[in-house]
Scaffold this motif. Structure first.
Motif, mmCIF file in Angstrom:
data_model
loop_
_atom_site.group_PDB
_atom_site.id
_atom_site.type_symbol
_atom_site.label_atom_id
_atom_site.label_comp_id
_atom_site.label_asym_id
_atom_site.label_seq_id
_atom_site.Cartn_x
_atom_site.Cartn_y
_atom_site.Cartn_z
ATOM 1 N N LEU A 14 36.159 42.034 34.374
ATOM 2 C CA LEU A 14 35.230 41.924 33.251
ATOM 3 C C LEU A 14 33.833 41.513 33.691
ATOM 4 C CD1 LEU A 14 34.720 38.738 32.319
ATOM 5 C CD2 LEU A 14 36.979 39.004 31.356
ATOM 6 N N GLU A 15 33.702 41.100 34.946
ATOM 7 C CA GLU A 15 32.376 40.732 35.428
ATOM 8 C C GLU A 15 31.580 41.982 35.810
ATOM 9 O OE1 GLU A 15 31.970 37.201 37.958
ATOM 10 O OE2 GLU A 15 34.138 37.027 37.877
ATOM 11 N N THR A 58 44.109 37.550 36.732
ATOM 12 C CA THR A 58 43.035 37.216 35.804
ATOM 13 C C THR A 58 42.312 35.906 36.136
ATOM 14 O OG1 THR A 58 44.787 36.380 34.376
ATOM 15 C CG2 THR A 58 43.906 38.541 33.843
ATOM 16 N N ILE A 110 39.904 43.952 29.868
ATOM 17 C CA ILE A 110 41.153 44.440 29.265
ATOM 18 C C ILE A 110 41.509 43.492 28.122
ATOM 19 C CG2 ILE A 110 43.603 44.922 29.623
ATOM 20 C CD1 ILE A 110 41.833 46.834 31.183
ATOM 21 N N SER A 123 43.097 28.458 45.341
ATOM 22 C CA SER A 123 42.470 28.618 46.646
ATOM 23 C C SER A 123 42.423 30.083 47.029
ATOM 24 C CB SER A 123 43.234 27.838 47.717
ATOM 25 O OG SER A 123 44.463 28.461 48.006
ATOM 26 N N VAL A 124 41.475 30.403 47.877
ATOM 27 C CA VAL A 124 41.345 31.755 48.398
ATOM 28 C C VAL A 124 42.608 32.130 49.159
ATOM 29 C CG1 VAL A 124 40.129 33.131 50.120
ATOM 30 C CG2 VAL A 124 38.852 31.733 48.495
ATOM 31 N N ASP A 152 44.799 32.430 40.958
ATOM 32 C CA ASP A 152 44.567 31.243 40.122
ATOM 33 C C ASP A 152 45.278 31.289 38.771
ATOM 34 O OD1 ASP A 152 42.838 30.456 42.122
ATOM 35 O OD2 ASP A 152 41.118 30.113 40.801
ATOM 36 N N TRP A 195 39.522 24.489 52.280
ATOM 37 C CA TRP A 195 38.412 23.808 52.966
ATOM 38 C C TRP A 195 37.372 23.385 51.944
ATOM 39 C CZ3 TRP A 195 38.682 29.000 52.385
ATOM 40 C CH2 TRP A 195 37.548 29.646 51.892
ATOM 41 N N GLY A 236 41.760 42.180 36.681
ATOM 42 C CA GLY A 236 41.082 41.078 37.368
ATOM 43 C C GLY A 236 40.612 41.544 38.730
ATOM 44 N N LYS A 273 28.242 26.172 47.677
ATOM 45 C CA LYS A 273 27.877 25.745 49.034
ATOM 46 C C LYS A 273 26.671 26.550 49.512
ATOM 47 C CE LYS A 273 32.876 25.120 49.984
ATOM 48 N NZ LYS A 273 33.486 25.990 48.974
ATOM 49 N N ALA A 275 42.316 37.917 44.361
ATOM 50 C CA ALA A 275 43.720 38.321 44.214
ATOM 51 C C ALA A 275 43.823 39.799 43.826
ATOM 52 C CB ALA A 275 44.423 37.443 43.180
ATOM 53 N N ARG A 289 33.925 33.377 45.810
ATOM 54 C CA ARG A 289 33.417 32.258 45.003
ATOM 55 C C ARG A 289 33.058 31.018 45.830
ATOM 56 N NH1 ARG A 289 34.062 34.029 39.868
ATOM 57 N NH2 ARG A 289 35.777 35.519 39.652
ATOM 58 N N ARG A 309 31.273 28.853 38.151
ATOM 59 C CA ARG A 309 32.459 29.656 38.429
ATOM 60 C C ARG A 309 32.092 31.042 38.950
ATOM 61 N NH1 ARG A 309 37.918 29.311 39.590
ATOM 62 N NH2 ARG A 309 38.702 31.424 39.512
HETATM 63 C C1 LIG Z 1 32.367 27.223 43.032
HETATM 64 C C2 LIG Z 1 33.725 27.451 43.620
HETATM 65 C C3 LIG Z 1 33.998 27.003 44.914
HETATM 66 C C4 LIG Z 1 35.249 27.228 45.490
HETATM 67 N N1 LIG Z 1 35.473 26.803 46.773
HETATM 68 C C5 LIG Z 1 36.646 27.102 47.372
HETATM 69 C C6 LIG Z 1 36.875 26.782 48.741
HETATM 70 O O1 LIG Z 1 36.037 26.193 49.401
HETATM 71 N N2 LIG Z 1 38.045 27.148 49.312
HETATM 72 C C7 LIG Z 1 39.001 27.807 48.604
HETATM 73 O O2 LIG Z 1 40.060 28.138 49.158
HETATM 74 N N3 LIG Z 1 38.841 28.102 47.291
HETATM 75 C C8 LIG Z 1 37.677 27.767 46.665
HETATM 76 N N4 LIG Z 1 37.491 28.102 45.341
HETATM 77 C C9 LIG Z 1 38.611 28.696 44.590
HETATM 78 C C10 LIG Z 1 38.725 30.190 44.846
HETATM 79 O O3 LIG Z 1 37.470 30.801 44.742
HETATM 80 C C11 LIG Z 1 39.702 30.784 43.848
HETATM 81 O O4 LIG Z 1 40.945 30.166 44.046
HETATM 82 C C12 LIG Z 1 39.863 32.288 44.012
HETATM 83 O O5 LIG Z 1 38.628 32.932 43.825
HETATM 84 C C13 LIG Z 1 40.880 32.809 43.018
HETATM 85 O O6 LIG Z 1 40.883 34.196 43.005
HETATM 86 P P1 LIG Z 1 41.565 34.999 41.791
HETATM 87 O O7 LIG Z 1 41.386 36.429 42.128
HETATM 88 O O8 LIG Z 1 42.913 34.474 41.549
HETATM 89 O O9 LIG Z 1 40.734 34.606 40.507
HETATM 90 P P2 LIG Z 1 39.226 34.905 40.108
HETATM 91 O O10 LIG Z 1 38.372 34.861 41.305
HETATM 92 O O11 LIG Z 1 38.932 33.994 38.977
HETATM 93 O O12 LIG Z 1 39.233 36.405 39.613
HETATM 94 C C14 LIG Z 1 39.781 36.807 38.401
HETATM 95 C C15 LIG Z 1 38.891 37.851 37.786
HETATM 96 O O13 LIG Z 1 39.563 38.438 36.690
HETATM 97 C C16 LIG Z 1 38.659 38.656 35.638
HETATM 98 N N5 LIG Z 1 39.415 38.779 34.389
HETATM 99 C C17 LIG Z 1 40.081 37.800 33.724
HETATM 100 N N6 LIG Z 1 40.663 38.297 32.615
HETATM 101 C C18 LIG Z 1 40.358 39.618 32.589
HETATM 102 C C19 LIG Z 1 40.655 40.663 31.683
HETATM 103 N N7 LIG Z 1 41.397 40.456 30.597
HETATM 104 N N8 LIG Z 1 40.169 41.909 31.938
HETATM 105 C C20 LIG Z 1 39.415 42.133 33.049
HETATM 106 N N9 LIG Z 1 39.103 41.167 33.936
HETATM 107 C C21 LIG Z 1 39.570 39.930 33.710
HETATM 108 C C22 LIG Z 1 37.765 37.454 35.711
HETATM 109 O O14 LIG Z 1 36.540 37.693 35.077
HETATM 110 C C23 LIG Z 1 37.595 37.284 37.229
HETATM 111 O O15 LIG Z 1 36.511 38.030 37.697
HETATM 112 C C24 LIG Z 1 36.261 27.882 44.743
HETATM 113 C C25 LIG Z 1 35.992 28.312 43.433
HETATM 114 C C26 LIG Z 1 34.738 28.109 42.879
HETATM 115 C C27 LIG Z 1 34.469 28.585 41.483
#
Ligand SMILES: Cc1cc2nc3c(=O)[nH]c(=O)nc-3n(C[C@H](O)[C@H](O)[C@H](O)COP(=O)(O)OP(=O)(O)OC[C@H]3O[C@@H](n4cnc5c(N)ncnc54)[C@H](O)[C@@H]3O)c2cc1C
Ligand code: FES
Lengths: 106, 420
Positions: B42-43, B119, B88, B306-307, B288, B335, B16, B55, B20, B50, B140
């Motif tokens: 995977l992207e 992930t 993966i 959240s971020v 997440d 926020w 991922g 926004k 995170a 995000r 997303r």
């Molecule tokens: C439109 C939008 C607005 C947002 N606004 C806010 C905000 O204002 N403030 C705030 O705090 N948070 C906001 N968030 C939430 C915040 O963006 C997320 O909480 C944060 O990005 C989570 O990060 P992450 O790394 O846990 O997950 P993700 O960002 O989802 O990253 C996980 C990655 O893992 C990849 N992945 C999954 N499975 C696999 C696999 N098997 N093999 C390889 N890759 C894989 C996915 O494709 C993805 O790219 C928002 C989210 C969105 C979508």
């Protein structure tokens, strides 16, 4: 590309090339310059991108708007007349050579 | 693909490449970890932010380059191997060590001796007929936002399904372009899952004042189309809202498929402890995709999207991978920017049993403070950065703010912080 000169809390000076339209925060973080945390990624919500703009650049960098101004009041490091949130300074060719010091605590 | 290549290098594999995943990699390097670190995502895009997708990016105030979290050379400088377009699909653990082998959908094998799952989550799909019509969008990732950005200029009537943060932010952007915007929410108030009634009411009024329509207690039963494109949104009472663009924001599902294959305990998300360890203590997870103990009420499990959580939990996960001491957890915060309204949230309001409104919502500058058993647990500050910062600071110190004084806007909140 306009250059930014950043002094980190660890005492090191970093000179980085900025893309026009990118903020000072964005440029520093992307290049791994230590000291700026930028928890909100530039959304003007966290005040963890606090810098002191060098006196010679103050006018060119402009003043903080109201919301930024209020956020700066509560920033972790001391607020000074030259305090800015670096996500709110967008780079342009006129800002080439901008010098800032990163606040010690974010 | 039938070519199978085998990597000989081990080290840590991070699945991922979001906030995170990147956070874990950076924290490992900052802590002096020198073995190889591979981040697979995977992207197609390298790690990016995000929040702006609904926004500033959607509004055209930021471009794709602005979204990227790091420059290309950062990965080289820190010796991080970033594999994009790398899904993966399977992971097999060694029997006698913490290591194992992961396989990508292209048949590429990656050996590791430390594993982190980051992930993320995927958007919940609206389970009604017509979901695959042109003009029906989720929000997303970059491709979603790019698509929406190209559709907005040609749209006239936009229906947003879901009155959560992402839906309301997208609604504000569409309305800002002068489009006809209707927000449809199943519950009887906006932000039902995450905020107190005064905040819900405030945002309903604020969006209506700016020209959007808000339909509460309305559920969507079908999306109607003509010639393959969406033309309307049908509600359970039979009403059909004409629409040429439908934006769906009805929450997310943590991605737990890999964790389940690995036999890890999962609830809604991958269950982790306060050190980001999964039920297999050699494997960590962050962001997440996880379900973790509530920081103040550890017997309760929560999913945070959240971020701030992703970044903070990533640091904890990296420390656990290196068997180091657990870093101090930061106060959760969040926020949301909608039109010219800036909402800042400190703490977690879930489970509140009381709240205090500070200021007059009609002025579009006020704060709601949330209490549980008499103790301050969170605040939603609307255009009120001083209050946000004061509550964040109080919570960081484990302090509270007396609810009897909190409504008095004559007293700065920071002067009301009291030890418990
Ligand atoms: C439109 C939008 C607005 C947002 N606004 C806010 C905000 O204002 N403030 C705030 O705090 N948070 C906001 N968030 C939430 C915040 O963006 C997320 O909480 C944060 O990005 C989570 O990060 P992450 O790394 O846990 O997950 P993700 O960002 O989802 O990253 C996980 C990655 O893992 C990849 N992945 C999954 N499975 C696999 C696999 N098997 N093999 C390889 N890759 C894989 C996915 O494709 C993805 O790219 C928002 C989210 C969105 C979508
Ligand atoms: S990065 Fe958060 S306020 Fe500048």
């Amino acid at each position: 590309m306009p250059k930014i000169i950043l002094r980190s809390p660890d005492g090191n000076t970093h000179t980085v090339d900025a893309r026009v339209g990118a903020s000072v925060m964005e440029t520093a973080v992307k290049h791994g310059v230590p000291g700026i945390v930028a928890e909100c990624g530039g959304a003007l919500s966290c005040a963890t991108c606090h810098v002191y703009v060098s006196d010679s650049c103050l006018e060119r960098a402009g003043a903080a708007e109201d919301f930024e101004d209020e956020m700066l009041d509560d920033a972790t490091s001391e607020r000074r007349p030259n305090s800015r949130l670096s996500c709110q300074i967008r780079m342009s060719d006129e800002l080439d050579g901008l010098e800032v010091e990163i606040a010690p605590e974010q | 693909m039938d070519t199978v290549t085998t990597e000989t290098e081990t080290g840590t594999l991070i699945v991922g490449a979001g906030e995170a995943g990147l956070g874990i990699a950076v924290a490992l390097r900052n802590a002096g970890y020198t073995a190889p670190v591979t981040i697979t995502g995977l992207e197609a895009d390298p790690p990016y932010q995000r929040p702006p997708l609904s926004k500033e990016f959607l509004a055209g105030e930021m471009d794709e380059e602005n979204l990227l979290l790091r420059a290309d050379d950062f990965y080289q400088d820190k010796d991080l191997r970033l594999l994009t377009n790398a899904h993966i699909e399977d992971i097999v653990l060694d029997e006698d060590s913490a290591g194992g082998t992961a396989t990508t959908s292209a048949g590429h094998a990656i050996h590791f001796d430390g594993l982190a799952l980051a992930t993320g989550a995927s958007p919940r799909r609206l389970p009604v007929p017509g979901g695959d019509l042109d003009g029906v969008c989720y929000l997303r990732d970059i491709p979603d936002a790019r698509r929406l950005r190209t559709l907005l200029p040609g749209a006239t009537r936009v229906v947003v399904v879901g009155g959560g943060y992402i839906g309301l932010e997208a609604a504000a952007v569409a309305r800002g372009r002068g489009l006809d915007v209707t927000v449809v929410e199943t519950f009887d108030r906006l932000l039902q899952r995450v905020a107190a009634p005064p905040i819900s009411e405030f945002f309903r009024t604020a969006h209506e004042k700016r020209g959007a329509k808000v339909l509460l207690g309305a559920s969507v039963t079908a999306l109607r189309g003509s010639a393959g494109s969406v033309s309307g949104v049908e509600l359970s009472d039979g009403m059909v809202l004409p629409a040429d663009l439908v934006i769906i924001g009805i929450g997310v599902e943590p991605r737990i498929e890999l964790a389940q294959k690995l036999g890890l305990d999962c609830g809604r998300g991958i269950i982790v402890d306060d050190a980001a360890r999964t039920s297999n203590p050699a494997i960590v997870a962050a962001g997440d995709c996880t379900m973790q103990p509530h920081p103040l009420y550890p017997t309760e499990s929560i999913c945070l999207e959240s971020v701030q959580n992703a970044a903070d939990q990533a640091k904890v996960a990296a420390a656990s991978l290196m068997d180091g001491p657990r870093p101090e957890r930061a106060v959760p915060w969040f926020w949301s920017n909608q039109a010219d309204i800036r909402l800042q949230i400190a703490g977690l309001s879930m489970g509140f049993d009381d709240y205090v409104i500070r200021g007059e919502p009609g002025t579009e500058q006020f704060t709601v403070l949330y209490y549980r058993d008499g103790r301050l647990i969170a605040a939603d500050a609307v255009n009120n950065p001083h209050d946000f910062m004061a509550v964040k600071r109080a919570l960081a110190k484990g302090a509270t703010i007396d609810p009897t004084d909190a409504h008095n806007t004559g007293l700065p909140l920071k002067t009301l912080i009291r030890e418990i």
